[in-house]
Design a protein around this motif. Structure first.
Motif, PDB file in Angstrom:
ATOM      1  N   ILE A 299      40.205  55.165  39.000  1.00 19.62           N
ATOM      2  CA  ILE A 299      40.294  55.664  37.623  1.00 19.62           C
ATOM      3  C   ILE A 299      41.586  55.166  36.972  1.00 19.62           C
ATOM      4  O   ILE A 299      41.600  54.752  35.807  1.00 19.62           O
ATOM      5  N   ALA A 300      42.678  55.203  37.720  1.00 16.36           N
ATOM      6  CA  ALA A 300      43.955  54.722  37.192  1.00 16.36           C
ATOM      7  C   ALA A 300      43.881  53.234  36.854  1.00 16.36           C
ATOM      8  O   ALA A 300      44.476  52.774  35.874  1.00 16.36           O
ATOM      9  N   LEU A 301      43.166  52.483  37.654  1.00 20.56           N
ATOM     10  CA  LEU A 301      42.976  51.058  37.398  1.00 20.56           C
ATOM     11  C   LEU A 301      42.162  50.863  36.117  1.00 20.56           C
ATOM     12  O   LEU A 301      42.494  50.034  35.265  1.00 20.56           O
ATOM     13  N   GLU A 302      41.109  51.653  35.988  1.00 20.09           N
ATOM     14  CA  GLU A 302      40.239  51.556  34.816  1.00 20.09           C
ATOM     15  C   GLU A 302      40.986  51.924  33.529  1.00 20.09           C
ATOM     16  O   GLU A 302      40.782  51.304  32.483  1.00 20.09           O
ATOM     17  N   SER A 303      41.861  52.903  33.618  1.00 23.28           N
ATOM     18  CA  SER A 303      42.568  53.377  32.426  1.00 23.28           C
ATOM     19  C   SER A 303      43.789  52.538  32.077  1.00 23.28           C
ATOM     20  O   SER A 303      44.332  52.668  30.989  1.00 23.28           O
ATOM     21  N   GLY A 304      44.243  51.712  32.998  1.00 23.64           N
ATOM     22  CA  GLY A 304      45.444  50.913  32.760  1.00 23.64           C
ATOM     23  C   GLY A 304      46.695  51.496  33.366  1.00 23.64           C
ATOM     24  O   GLY A 304      47.763  50.911  33.254  1.00 23.64           O
ATOM     25  N   GLU A 305      46.576  52.634  34.040  1.00 27.03           N
ATOM     26  CA  GLU A 305      47.727  53.204  34.751  1.00 27.03           C
ATOM     27  C   GLU A 305      48.174  52.276  35.866  1.00 27.03           C
ATOM     28  O   GLU A 305      49.353  52.133  36.149  1.00 27.03           O
ATOM     29  N   LEU A 306      47.190  51.623  36.508  1.00 32.94           N
ATOM     30  CA  LEU A 306      47.455  50.580  37.501  1.00 32.94           C
ATOM     31  C   LEU A 306      47.010  49.239  36.944  1.00 32.94           C
ATOM     32  O   LEU A 306      46.023  49.159  36.197  1.00 32.94           O
ATOM     33  N   ASP A 307      47.711  48.179  37.329  1.00 34.51           N
ATOM     34  CA  ASP A 307      47.304  46.826  36.955  1.00 34.51           C
ATOM     35  C   ASP A 307      46.549  46.140  38.091  1.00 34.51           C
ATOM     36  O   ASP A 307      45.758  45.225  37.850  1.00 34.51           O
ATOM     37  N   PHE A 308      46.834  46.567  39.320  1.00 33.25           N
ATOM     38  CA  PHE A 308      46.169  45.973  40.484  1.00 33.25           C
ATOM     39  C   PHE A 308      46.087  47.033  41.572  1.00 33.25           C
ATOM     40  O   PHE A 308      46.973  47.903  41.685  1.00 33.25           O
ATOM     41  N   LEU A 309      45.029  46.970  42.387  1.00 32.14           N
ATOM     42  CA  LEU A 309      44.833  47.922  43.475  1.00 32.14           C
ATOM     43  C   LEU A 309      44.431  47.155  44.729  1.00 32.14           C
ATOM     44  O   LEU A 309      43.454  46.396  44.722  1.00 32.14           O
TER      45      LEU A 309
ATOM     46  N   GLY B 267      31.423  45.986  36.925  1.00 36.60           N
ATOM     47  CA  GLY B 267      30.774  46.455  35.710  1.00 36.60           C
ATOM     48  C   GLY B 267      31.721  46.673  34.556  1.00 36.60           C
ATOM     49  O   GLY B 267      31.299  46.942  33.429  1.00 36.60           O
ATOM     50  N   SER B 268      33.011  46.557  34.839  1.00 36.17           N
ATOM     51  CA  SER B 268      34.005  46.740  33.784  1.00 36.17           C
ATOM     52  C   SER B 268      34.373  45.401  33.167  1.00 36.17           C
ATOM     53  O   SER B 268      34.669  44.443  33.884  1.00 36.17           O
ATOM     54  N   PRO B 269      34.393  45.289  31.850  1.00 31.05           N
ATOM     55  CA  PRO B 269      34.748  44.012  31.205  1.00 31.05           C
ATOM     56  C   PRO B 269      36.226  43.675  31.303  1.00 31.05           C
ATOM     57  O   PRO B 269      36.623  42.570  30.972  1.00 31.05           O
ATOM     58  N   TRP B 270      37.037  44.632  31.744  1.00 31.95           N
ATOM     59  CA  TRP B 270      38.480  44.351  31.795  1.00 31.95           C
ATOM     60  C   TRP B 270      39.038  44.344  33.217  1.00 31.95           C
ATOM     61  O   TRP B 270      40.244  44.321  33.418  1.00 31.95           O
ATOM     62  N   LEU B 271      38.147  44.351  34.225  1.00 31.43           N
ATOM     63  CA  LEU B 271      38.606  44.316  35.608  1.00 31.43           C
ATOM     64  C   LEU B 271      37.948  43.173  36.367  1.00 31.43           C
ATOM     65  O   LEU B 271      36.848  42.731  36.025  1.00 31.43           O
ATOM     66  N   THR B 272      38.631  42.708  37.420  1.00 32.09           N
ATOM     67  CA  THR B 272      38.104  41.647  38.290  1.00 32.09           C
ATOM     68  C   THR B 272      38.183  42.107  39.734  1.00 32.09           C
ATOM     69  O   THR B 272      39.161  42.737  40.145  1.00 32.09           O
ATOM     70  N   TRP B 273      37.149  41.801  40.497  1.00 32.76           N
ATOM     71  CA  TRP B 273      37.061  42.151  41.920  1.00 32.76           C
ATOM     72  C   TRP B 273      37.467  40.936  42.761  1.00 32.76           C
ATOM     73  O   TRP B 273      37.072  39.800  42.468  1.00 32.76           O
ATOM     74  N   TYR B 274      38.248  41.164  43.808  1.00 31.15           N
ATOM     75  CA  TYR B 274      38.680  40.104  44.718  1.00 31.15           C
ATOM     76  C   TYR B 274      38.291  40.489  46.140  1.00 31.15           C
ATOM     77  O   TYR B 274      38.439  41.639  46.550  1.00 31.15           O
ATOM     78  N   CYS B 275      37.799  39.512  46.881  1.00 28.84           N
ATOM     79  CA  CYS B 275      37.363  39.799  48.253  1.00 28.84           C
ATOM     80  C   CYS B 275      37.479  38.527  49.095  1.00 28.84           C
ATOM     81  O   CYS B 275      37.174  37.426  48.620  1.00 28.84           O
ATOM     82  N   ALA B 276      37.945  38.675  50.322  1.00 29.03           N
ATOM     83  CA  ALA B 276      38.054  37.539  51.248  1.00 29.03           C
ATOM     84  C   ALA B 276      37.760  38.027  52.661  1.00 29.03           C
ATOM     85  O   ALA B 276      38.091  39.162  53.018  1.00 29.03           O
ATOM     86  N   ASP B 277      37.111  37.175  53.441  1.00 25.90           N
ATOM     87  CA  ASP B 277      36.913  37.507  54.851  1.00 25.90           C
ATOM     88  C   ASP B 277      38.274  37.648  55.519  1.00 25.90           C
ATOM     89  O   ASP B 277      39.209  36.895  55.245  1.00 25.90           O
ATOM     90  N   SER B 278      38.369  38.613  56.404  1.00 29.06           N
ATOM     91  CA  SER B 278      39.634  38.893  57.076  1.00 29.06           C
ATOM     92  C   SER B 278      39.509  38.619  58.563  1.00 29.06           C
ATOM     93  O   SER B 278      38.422  38.769  59.137  1.00 29.06           O
TER      94      SER B 278
ATOM     95  N   GLY C 277      40.526  43.641  46.755  1.00 27.29           N
ATOM     96  CA  GLY C 277      41.481  43.983  45.718  1.00 27.29           C
ATOM     97  C   GLY C 277      40.768  44.036  44.383  1.00 27.29           C
ATOM     98  O   GLY C 277      39.672  43.479  44.230  1.00 27.29           O
ATOM     99  N   ALA C 278      41.355  44.711  43.429  1.00 25.71           N
ATOM    100  CA  ALA C 278      40.796  44.775  42.083  1.00 25.71           C
ATOM    101  C   ALA C 278      41.955  44.818  41.099  1.00 25.71           C
ATOM    102  O   ALA C 278      42.980  45.446  41.373  1.00 25.71           O
ATOM    103  N   GLY C 279      41.782  44.121  39.969  1.00 22.32           N
ATOM    104  CA  GLY C 279      42.903  44.067  39.043  1.00 22.32           C
ATOM    105  C   GLY C 279      42.506  43.782  37.618  1.00 22.32           C
ATOM    106  O   GLY C 279      41.337  43.441  37.318  1.00 22.32           O
ATOM    107  N   ASP C 280      43.450  43.910  36.747  1.00 23.81           N
ATOM    108  CA  ASP C 280      43.300  43.594  35.333  1.00 23.81           C
ATOM    109  C   ASP C 280      42.850  42.137  35.192  1.00 23.81           C
ATOM    110  O   ASP C 280      43.471  41.226  35.754  1.00 23.81           O
TER     111      ASP C 280
END
Length: 526
Positions: A246-256, A269-280, A502-505
């Protein structure tokens, strides 16, 4: 803008408690209505690292912080090749026992002091436990196998001596945990005071920490590799992942860092967020307190090989992987992550077979099963796996229930107290070589010897493999090691690898998913 229905349901439940229980950036006065081009970034992490001094902590969260604050002699590129960092170049003696590093002359610590060969020698001695005041060294000690001494040849040249040939010497020196520290400042302050105000050479310098809430860093204005584009970095401790999203969605966080894959739909589903994923290269396993070959004793149930094998046959690996990683992980049969030096595929020695599992239990004297607690912590990759495992064990007559511990007590029970029966192990090797995950977990007396065992042949094989430079021979030795671990002794049951998320602005640029959780914020821009 439209939010998903799932997000709205979370929002309704948690919006009133978000700022009290979820995240604590301590950066409310710094926010600028979320416009691009701002001079700070609020980075959400799930927990506060115990230590900030290079080498004293290992794991995903410490890796994130250490990546920003420290440097290594060398680093690894995406293909696993060594490249210069604090060292401009290096050479290796013909006998493979001495590595000579030629240092950059333009590196300064955050306190303004120049970095020299004296700091490098001190740091390696400190990590390796060679200093009288700190004989235990740090967690980086296991990355300095056969390290003997560091010889200062001049202010910017240091010869690092080893007692025996060690195949992954250079990749180990590139691991983020083997960061270089300032000798003068460390000795003047002492370890405890240094911990309160850590100093490195990295792109960001430490400013202050608000325990349990946040850590504040500022750009290193004299960073040898260029000043970071984002000058102000705040790490916000977000213990509640729903609140963090929620903090990420509202702009309280820039990256998680590290959101569960279950949040991917919300983020994408958010137009202002991007999802990041990599095999670990991280893996999860089921671990047993075997007591094999030790004088500490093991579990009254799992000291019996047949009972361990029964559990292995009871496991539905696909179901565990799906549930524990929300579908992002992959079942594994090798204890060496794919792509690591020494890797080769291994057979599944214990495919799911409930009848065979029950037969082994009866043979071991438990025809009606027994009751046992599966020990875990609340972190999702541990808890979910343990929860699904209890159901699978009940299918073969083992009355399994969860035992959830606080993280410190949990790790003490697996690493020193050995007062558990069965638990979940989870580990990410940050150096791409088989020696690291195998030697750290399966050698006698190893720091992470969760399964409480000592097997002479296994020790011999692992020691021979770490000194072998020919890859084909190393692979053969590691296959034998895994036969001993998995087939002949069933010390653990491998389950799955998992992803780094990870997810971020969406306005952030140059962000790349980091397999080792070493998010390189200094490369990012708005």
């Amino acid at each position: 803008m439209v939010r998903s229905s799932k997000f709205l349901s979370i929002l309704i439940i948690l919006v009133l408690s978000l700022f009290g229980a979820g995240c604590g950036s301590g950066a409310g006065d710094l926010r600028v209505s979320g416009e691009a081009g701002k001079d700070y970034l609020v980075f959400g992490i799930s927990q506060e690292p115990k230590y900030l001094t290079a080498g004293r902590s290992n794991g995903q969260i410490p890796n994130i912080l250490q990546t920003q604050m420290y440097n290594n002699l060398i680093s690894l590129d995406e293909e696993g090749n060594c490249r210069p960092e604090l060292a401009e170049s290096w050479s290796v003696s013909e006998d493979g026992l001495t590595y000579t590093f030629y240092l950059r002359k333009d590196v300064r610590f955050h306190n303004g002091e120049p970095m020299t060969a004296e700091d490098v020698a001190f740091s390696l001695d400190y990590h390796a436990g060679k200093l009288a005041d700190y004989p235990g060294g740090t967690q980086a000690k296991s990355f300095l196998t056969y390290y003997d001494s560091a010889e200062i040849l001049d202010d910017y040249t240091v010869a690092v001596h080893y007692t025996d040939v060690y195949g992954p010497t250079l990749p180990c020196l590139a691991d983020v945990i083997v960061g270089i520290l300032p000798k003068k400042a460390f000795l003047e302050m002492g370890q405890d005071l240094f911990e309160a105000s850590p100093i490195g050479t990295g792109p960001y310098r430490f400013v202050e920490s608000k325990p349990g809430t946040s850590m504040e860093l500022l750009a290193n204005e004299v960073y040898f590799d260029g000043v970071p584009a984002i000058p102000h970095l705040i790490f916000s401790v977000c213990s509640d992942m729903d609140a963090a999203v929620i903090a990420l969605e509202s702009g309280e966080l820039d990256f998680l860092a590290g959101p569960s894959v279950s949040y991917r739909e919300i983020v994408e589903g958010s137009p202002w967020l991007t999802w990041y994923c990599a095999d670990s290269p991280g893996q999860a396993w089921i671990v047993f307190n075997t007591g094999l070959g030790t004088d500490r004793g093991g579990s009254r149930f799992f000291s019996d090989l047949r009972v361990r094998q029964a559990v292995a046959f009871a496991v539905d690996q696909e179901e565990l992987t799906q549930m524990a990683t929300d579908g992002s992980g992959k079942p594994v049969t090798s204890l060496i992550p794919e792509g690591f030096a020494g890797y080769s595929p291994m057979p599944d020695y214990y495919p799911k077979d409930a009848d065979q599992a029950r037969s082994l239990l009866a043979e071991a004297g438990y025809p009606d099963g027994f009751s046992v607690k599966v020990r875990t912590i609340t972190t999702s990759t541990y808890y979910k796996l343990a929860e699904v495992l209890t159901g699978q064990l009940r299918e073969i007559g083992i009355d399994a229930s969860l035992e959830v511990l606080e993280a410190g007590a949990y790790w003490a029970s697996l690493m020193s107290d050995y007062d558990y029966d069965i638990a979940i192990g989870n580990y990410t090797a940050t150096t791409p070589d088989a020696d690291i995950p195998l030697m750290q977990h399966y050698a006698t007396g190893a720091y992470l010897n969760y399964s409480n065992h000592s097997i002479m042949e296994l020790d011999q094989v692992l020691t021979e493999a770490r000194g072998e430079l020919e890859e084909e021979k190393r692979v053969k030795l590691y296959r034998r090691a895994m036969e001993l671990i998995l087939k002949e002794n069933c010390l653990v049951v491998p389950v799955c690898s998992f992803a780094v998320t990870g997810a971020g602005d969406s306005r952030l640029k140059h962000v790349e998913a980091a397999p080792y959780s070493d998010w390189k914020v200094y490369q990012w821009t708005w």
